[in-house]
Write a protein that holds these residues in place. Structure first.
Motif, PDB file in Angstrom:
ATOM      1  N   TYR B  41       0.834  -1.508   0.248  1.00  0.00           N
ATOM      2  CA  TYR B  41       0.070  -0.430  -0.162  1.00  0.00           C
ATOM      3  C   TYR B  41       0.908   0.885   0.361  1.00  0.00           C
ATOM      4  N   GLY B  42       1.658   1.208  -0.764  1.00  0.00           N
ATOM      5  CA  GLY B  42       2.697   2.617  -0.770  1.00  0.00           C
ATOM      6  C   GLY B  42       3.935   2.276   0.063  1.00  0.00           C
ATOM      7  N   LEU B  43       3.781   1.260   1.335  1.00  0.00           N
ATOM      8  CA  LEU B  43       4.431   2.097   2.679  1.00  0.00           C
ATOM      9  C   LEU B  43       5.254   1.270   2.965  1.00  0.00           C
ATOM     10  N   ASP B  93      -3.116  -1.068  13.728  1.00  0.00           N
ATOM     11  CA  ASP B  93      -3.559  -0.368  13.284  1.00  0.00           C
ATOM     12  C   ASP B  93      -2.050   0.123  14.699  1.00  0.00           C
ATOM     13  N   ARG B  94      -1.535  -0.133  15.958  1.00  0.00           N
ATOM     14  CA  ARG B  94      -0.736   0.767  16.329  1.00  0.00           C
ATOM     15  C   ARG B  94       0.668   0.632  15.676  1.00  0.00           C
ATOM     16  N   LEU B  96       0.739   0.578  12.322  1.00  0.00           N
ATOM     17  CA  LEU B  96       0.952   0.685  11.263  1.00  0.00           C
ATOM     18  C   LEU B  96       1.051   2.697  11.508  1.00  0.00           C
ATOM     19  N   ALA B  97       1.428   3.120  12.814  1.00  0.00           N
ATOM     20  CA  ALA B  97       1.507   4.215  12.763  1.00  0.00           C
ATOM     21  C   ALA B  97       3.246   4.128  12.656  1.00  0.00           C
ATOM     22  N   THR B  98       3.492   3.617  12.226  1.00  0.00           N
ATOM     23  CA  THR B  98       5.137   3.549  12.292  1.00  0.00           C
ATOM     24  C   THR B  98       5.491   3.888  10.602  1.00  0.00           C
ATOM     25  N   LEU B 100       3.276   4.574   9.099  1.00  0.00           N
ATOM     26  CA  LEU B 100       3.098   5.748   8.335  1.00  0.00           C
ATOM     27  C   LEU B 100       4.466   6.942   8.086  1.00  0.00           C
ATOM     28  N   MET B 101       4.098   7.100   9.405  1.00  0.00           N
ATOM     29  CA  MET B 101       5.672   8.032   9.952  1.00  0.00           C
ATOM     30  C   MET B 101       6.750   7.292   8.761  1.00  0.00           C
ATOM     31  N   ARG B 103       6.714   6.835   6.091  1.00  0.00           N
ATOM     32  CA  ARG B 103       6.632   6.696   4.569  1.00  0.00           C
ATOM     33  C   ARG B 103       7.083   8.611   4.768  1.00  0.00           C
ATOM     34  N   GLN B 104       6.470   9.276   6.011  1.00  0.00           N
ATOM     35  CA  GLN B 104       6.772  11.089   5.345  1.00  0.00           C
ATOM     36  C   GLN B 104       7.753  11.091   5.391  1.00  0.00           C
ATOM     37  N   ASP B 107       9.201  10.356   1.982  1.00  0.00           N
ATOM     38  CA  ASP B 107       9.048  10.986   1.109  1.00  0.00           C
ATOM     39  C   ASP B 107       9.735  12.319   1.103  1.00  0.00           C
ATOM     40  N   LEU B 119      12.310   7.541  14.626  1.00  0.00           N
ATOM     41  CA  LEU B 119      11.600   6.671  15.190  1.00  0.00           C
ATOM     42  C   LEU B 119      12.091   6.723  16.941  1.00  0.00           C
ATOM     43  N   ARG B 122      11.086   8.358  20.113  1.00  0.00           N
ATOM     44  CA  ARG B 122      10.395   7.295  21.114  1.00  0.00           C
ATOM     45  C   ARG B 122      10.814   6.158  21.639  1.00  0.00           C
TER      46      ARG B 122
END
Lengths: 315, 315
Positions: B41-43, B93-94, B96-98, B100-101, B103-104, B107, B119, B122
């Protein structure tokens, strides 16, 4: 009957549900604003497309008006634990799956219009959802920074969601609109339509952005067009349309918005303009104005609005 | 003392927790396998990096050994509702946040090594996590398709997770490894190390992939190296390392894996090889072999393993 509707998010989506109930056999194509789209964490988020899709597909959170029913926000709370810069945006766990699927398909080379059609295979909205463009258009808002006294442009979502449209906007820009081609099927749908409806969506950032896509305004000039006022008694029915209207120098009134759209016969858009009963007396030169109840309080009331709109221009 | 460890996922991560407890003042750098990484999914999903980070940072699900504690799978169930092609992958779900971060930040132009460091701000793992390379390396597995009788290469995760390593593998390829540059700090960390530890990770797809990165093997040749057998009594302690060993023609035994790594004095890797007490008697020519309990049943037992490993080569 063939109907084209232009749509933004919550207001437009709810109206479309009424339209579907009013004319279940109609062939409806919805040209959806994509100027609200934002890329977060590499995901292309399309708030208006998804709101319309979820609302018509039975997946919307009815209370909030946006996002999925039975939504949870676990990923978002983790993003906040990471101090993510965009954790102000309400990304739900269920909703995320839509953005992940979209990312997967965009990465595979499919344009947004085909991605939207694929997502709709699950949601079956009962009408065709057409992104206004497969090209990237992003609405940015020019605000004055109270700290520096200088103006800067921020993404519409940042202005709308993060700041609650509370920062005075001096301009609203659809970045990319001047070179964006209409999405596949957009001009054909207008060309084939018996009537075009402008739902009670935000006249500036929803309808107004769709109208900026090359060829859309010209195509509308050949069709009967009826609009429904998103303003009742001097205030937006929902949302913060007044802040957007102020930015483009239009008063927050049913009459001012009707005149902002203008009469088709005079180079504007409208043949008919539906205002709320409480706004009876509104006039828009060259446009047939009718006052009916415009509160979308339930499906029957919303369907009655859609029926009144079609009747106003189709007779 | 300065320690470098090479690591894969669950086994390596648990061992590192013991190492941290055994030598809390040591300066530890972990060179982590990224060959298991997969883009969904692009991640960019980095299972080994995340398992090490979560395990050392107190965020791991102890039961499963991978993924986040108190995890939910709402997004995944929605992906299944969309018939997503990769819904076999356990995206929480939790967790996923990693992604997404990551990917951000990718990018935004940051390499994986810098993303990992961000990362870790944290998670504070207490040691430095170094991706083996910032370049893309992907482990693919050549399997025979029983339907067509022809062989094809599938991503390691598809083989491991979707098929449970049950499809016989004829080869395991680290695609991209031949041109991948070692990540920033990787060779420097080895150069500065007093000792290098090979935890009881998968010798083929975890340790073996890190060893394929240009310069890593050569750098190790100048350092005392001690390994811990991931095989006890002819079976992997956990996971399906036997399927990987079979693909490269190595028997599933502590002795065979030790000999597969080989003696540093003879062009191999090892100075010392720690096997489980039940495997006492194992010999690896040119390597000092010691038998101690190797079950990571709790932190104390794991710390004792780490102490024994360091003592074997540092005395």
């Amino acid at each position: 009957v063939k109907v084209v509707a232009l749509a933004g998010g919550i207001g437009g989506a709810r109206f479309l549900r009424g339209l579907r109930a009013a004319v279940p056999d109609a062939e409806v194509s919805v040209i959806v604003n994509t100027g609200d789209d934002i890329t977060l964490y590499g995901l292309r988020i399309c708030p208006d497309l998804d709101t319309v899709m979820y609302t018509l597909g039975g997946g919307i959170d009815e209370e909030r008006g946006w996002g999925r029913t039975d939504e949870t926000f676990t990923t978002r709370s983790e993003l906040q634990a990471y101090d993510a810069p965009a954790s102000w945006f309400g990304l739900g766990d269920r909703d995320l799956a839509t953005h992940l699927m979209r990312r997967q398909m965009l990465d595979a080379g499919f344009p947004l219009s085909q991605v939207t059609a694929a997502l709709c295979e699950r949601w079956r909205p009962g009408m065709r959802l057409l992104p206004m463009s497969d090209d990237r258009v992003e609405t940015h808002v020019v605000v004055d920074d109270p700290q520096t006294g200088r103006s800067r442009a921020i993404h519409f979502q940042e202005w709308w969601v993060r700041h609650g449209a509370a920062l005075p906007a001096s301009a609203i820009l659809a970045v990319g609109a001047e070179t964006a081609a209409p999405g596949p099927g957009v001009l054909d749908a207008i060309g084939a339509a018996d009537v075009v409806v402008l739902p009670p969506s935000n006249p500036v950032v929803s309808i107004g952005t769709v109208l900026q896509v090359d060829g859309v305004r010209a195509a509308l000039a050949a069709k009967p067009v009826v609009g429904l006022s998103p303003i009742i008694g001097g205030a937006p029915v929902r949302g913060m349309a007044d802040a957007c209207l102020a930015a483009v120098g239009v008063q927050t009134s049913a009459q001012a918005v009707g005149r902002h759209y203008g009469a088709r016969s005079a180079g504007g858009l409208l043949d008919g303009w539906l205002v709320d009963s409480s706004d009876a007396g509104v006039t828009v030169p060259g446009v047939e104005v009718r006052a009916v109840p415009l509160l979308m309080s339930d499906l029957a009331a919303t369907a009655a609005m859609a029926t009144a709109a079609l009747e106003l221009v189709l007779g």
